[in-house]
Each structure stands twice: as C-alpha cells, then as structure tokens.
Design a protein around this motif. Structure first.
Motif, short mmCIF file in Angstrom:
data_model
loop_
_atom_site.label_atom_id
_atom_site.label_comp_id
_atom_site.label_asym_id
_atom_site.label_seq_id
_atom_site.Cartn_x
_atom_site.Cartn_y
_atom_site.Cartn_z
N ARG A 221 46.24 32.74 13.67
CA ARG A 221 46.17 32.97 12.21
C ARG A 221 44.82 33.55 11.84
O ARG A 221 44.72 34.45 11.03
CB ARG A 221 46.37 31.65 11.44
CG ARG A 221 47.80 31.25 11.25
CD ARG A 221 47.92 30.17 10.18
NE ARG A 221 47.22 28.94 10.52
CZ ARG A 221 47.70 28.01 11.33
NH1 ARG A 221 48.88 28.14 11.88
NH2 ARG A 221 47.00 26.92 11.59
N GLU B 117 45.64 28.13 15.62
CA GLU B 117 44.75 28.44 14.51
C GLU B 117 44.02 29.75 14.79
O GLU B 117 43.68 30.49 13.88
CB GLU B 117 43.77 27.29 14.25
CG GLU B 117 42.32 27.53 14.63
CD GLU B 117 41.88 26.75 15.87
OE1 GLU B 117 42.59 25.81 16.25
OE2 GLU B 117 40.84 27.09 16.45
N ASP C 287 43.74 37.08 10.01
CA ASP C 287 42.86 37.08 8.83
C ASP C 287 41.65 37.98 9.07
O ASP C 287 41.21 38.70 8.17
CB ASP C 287 42.38 35.67 8.50
CG ASP C 287 43.47 34.79 7.94
OD1 ASP C 287 43.30 33.55 7.95
OD2 ASP C 287 44.50 35.34 7.51
#
Lengths: 205, 80
Positions: free
Chosen positions: A139, A136, A143
């Motif tokens: 990602r 996570e 972002d």
C-alpha cells in the motif's frame, strides 16, 4: 502489455469487431461485459479512485464507439481497447491537476562539487520480494508512486506498470521518445528516494 | 566517472545502451565505489517493486463490470 489472460480468443474478438462495426446492440453489451473488467483493472492501476476508474472506462467505451469504424483490425480488439482505456485514464489525470505538487527536484539526489553524493547511498537490507511480503509496504509503495509529480508518475505507470514501450508511451503523452526516457529515469530515481526512506525506517524491524 | 554521472547513466547502463568505453568506465567505477553499487542495486529493486505492486498478488485483478456501470456505458453509447 500487463500479462493477464485474454478474456476471449482472437477469433472471438474478430467476430465481435464485425458485429460492433455493424452497430449490433447486443455486441456492444458483450464487449462491455467481456472487455470491461480488464479495462477497469487498467484504469484502477492508473487512477486512485474507483469512481474515476469507472468514469474512465465509460469514456473509453464512448471513444471506442466513435472510433470503431476506423479500427482496422491490425491489433486485437482487447489491445485496442486497452490503449483507449489507458488514454482515457491519462486524460482524467490531466484534468485533475493536483495542487500543490511536489517538485521532482526535491526527490532527486544532491551532489557535491566533486560529483560525490551529498547523502551516501546505503545498501537496502531487504529485497523487493521481502519488502512486498509485507502488505503495508504494498500500500505504501502505491502511495509513494502517487506522490510523484503527474508528468513523472504517468511515465512510470505507462512504462513499468502498463509495460508500454518508449515509443508508445511518448505517443500517448505527446512527448518525444527521448523525453519519455529521461522522465522515466527521473521518476525511478524519485521513487527510489522515497523508498529509501521507507526501507531505512523499516529495516530495523 | 563521478558518482553524479553514474546516476545519470544508470538507466542506459542497465539497458545495455552505453557506448563500450562509457560502459567500461561505469563498471570500473562500480569496482571502487560501494555507495554507487548500493545505489544501482536499490534502483533495480525500485523498478522491481514498482512493477510488482501493481501486477503481483494483492494487486487489482480484473473484475466484473458493476451493473450500474454497464448500464451507464450502454446508455452513453446509445446501445442500451
């Protein structure tokens, strides 16, 4: 340059260039199939959308087709195409000006009159390696990079991810090498600010 | 050197691009200022994380070009 193994050898590429310059149709198809994958990986790193990445590769091949007669062979075909792909992605980013855009100032640290940090920097309990073991986080980091204002995001992507040097980055962005250096530093500071919030939220686990 | 100047000169320090005297000032400040040490370490980690996210395991790998894209490119360049 991003360290992926070349799709073909230097002599293969030289032979291909000769055929490309002679307008050999089959050669262009070979070029697309052997070089296109790496170019797509490049444009995907720079753009957020797979369709945009595909469009940028298409734009890149159109540019390459128009410019092949001017390709002197001083660098490898794959290097030349890499640059063209990066440039095509940059042009796409420019054409997609995001509104509203976070101001870089909002992501830079504040200081007091006496030069001390307003918010005391704290040590991160996790290393980069440990952070990235969590999917996570990978990602999230991507972002966070994408939340940087475009002028700063592009320098960070070109310098730290595509591994272009300061001069090449400056040339591609149409800015001075000194401006490229300053933007890179501010981009890293801004990303650090965003990461700091993430690390602090996740250190407790 | 103030903490604010430390942040300003941080990249040059890591690139070994600070003049000798400024570099010494920078190092002396680090010896007495744990927050600036923390900042420097996290800046270094930020660079490492950024690089690895886009090129480490789990990052986009070169793919075969989808057939429809191959066709579109060859059509666009008149080489289909």
């Amino acid at each position: 340059m991003n360290s992926e193994p070349p799709a073909s050898s230097a002599s293969d590429e030289r032979e291909l260039v000769t055929r490309l310059r002679s307008g050999d149709n089959a050669a262009w198809e070979t070029a697309v199939r052997t070089q296109g994958g790496r170019m797509l990986a490049v444009t995907r790193r720079l753009l957020r959308d797979d369709d945009d990445a595909g469009d940028a590769v298409q734009d890149a091949f159109i540019s390459a087709y128009k410019a092949i007669d001017r390709f002197e062979g001083g660098s490898r075909l794959s290097t030349w195409l890499h640059r063209i792909a990066v440039n095509a992605a940059l042009m796409k980013i420019r054409s997609q000006k995001r509104r509203p855009e976070t101001s870089i100032e909002d992501l830079l640290p504040d200081f007091l009159e006496d030069g001390h940090h307003r918010d005391m920097p704290r040590p991160w309990k996790l290393s980069a390696h440990e952070l990235l073991e969590r999917d996570e986080t990978r990602r999230t980091v991507r972002d966070l990079i994408d939340r940087l204002p475009d002028d700063y995001r592009t320098v960070l992507l070109l310098r730290d991810i595509e591994e272009l040097d300061t001069r090449e980055t400056a040339d591609m962005l149409g800015i001075t090498p000194n401006a490229a250096k300053i933007r890179l530093h501010r981009a890293r500071i801004a990303l650090r600010t965003l990461l700091d919030r993430h690390v602090m939220e996740n250190s407790a686990r | 050197m103030t903490c604010q100047e430390m942040v300003e000169f941080l990249m040059d320090f890591l690139d070994d691009a600070l003049p000798a005297e400024q570099s010494r000032d920078f190092q002396r400040h680090l010896e007495i200022c744990p927050p600036c040490v923390a900042y420097l370490e996290s800046y270094r980690e930020t660079i490492a994380v950024g690089r690895q996210v886009c090129s480490g395991p789990g990052a986009p790998v070169p793919a075969d070009v989808p057939e429809d894209l191959v066709a579109a490119i060859l059509t666009a360049t008149g080489k289909a």
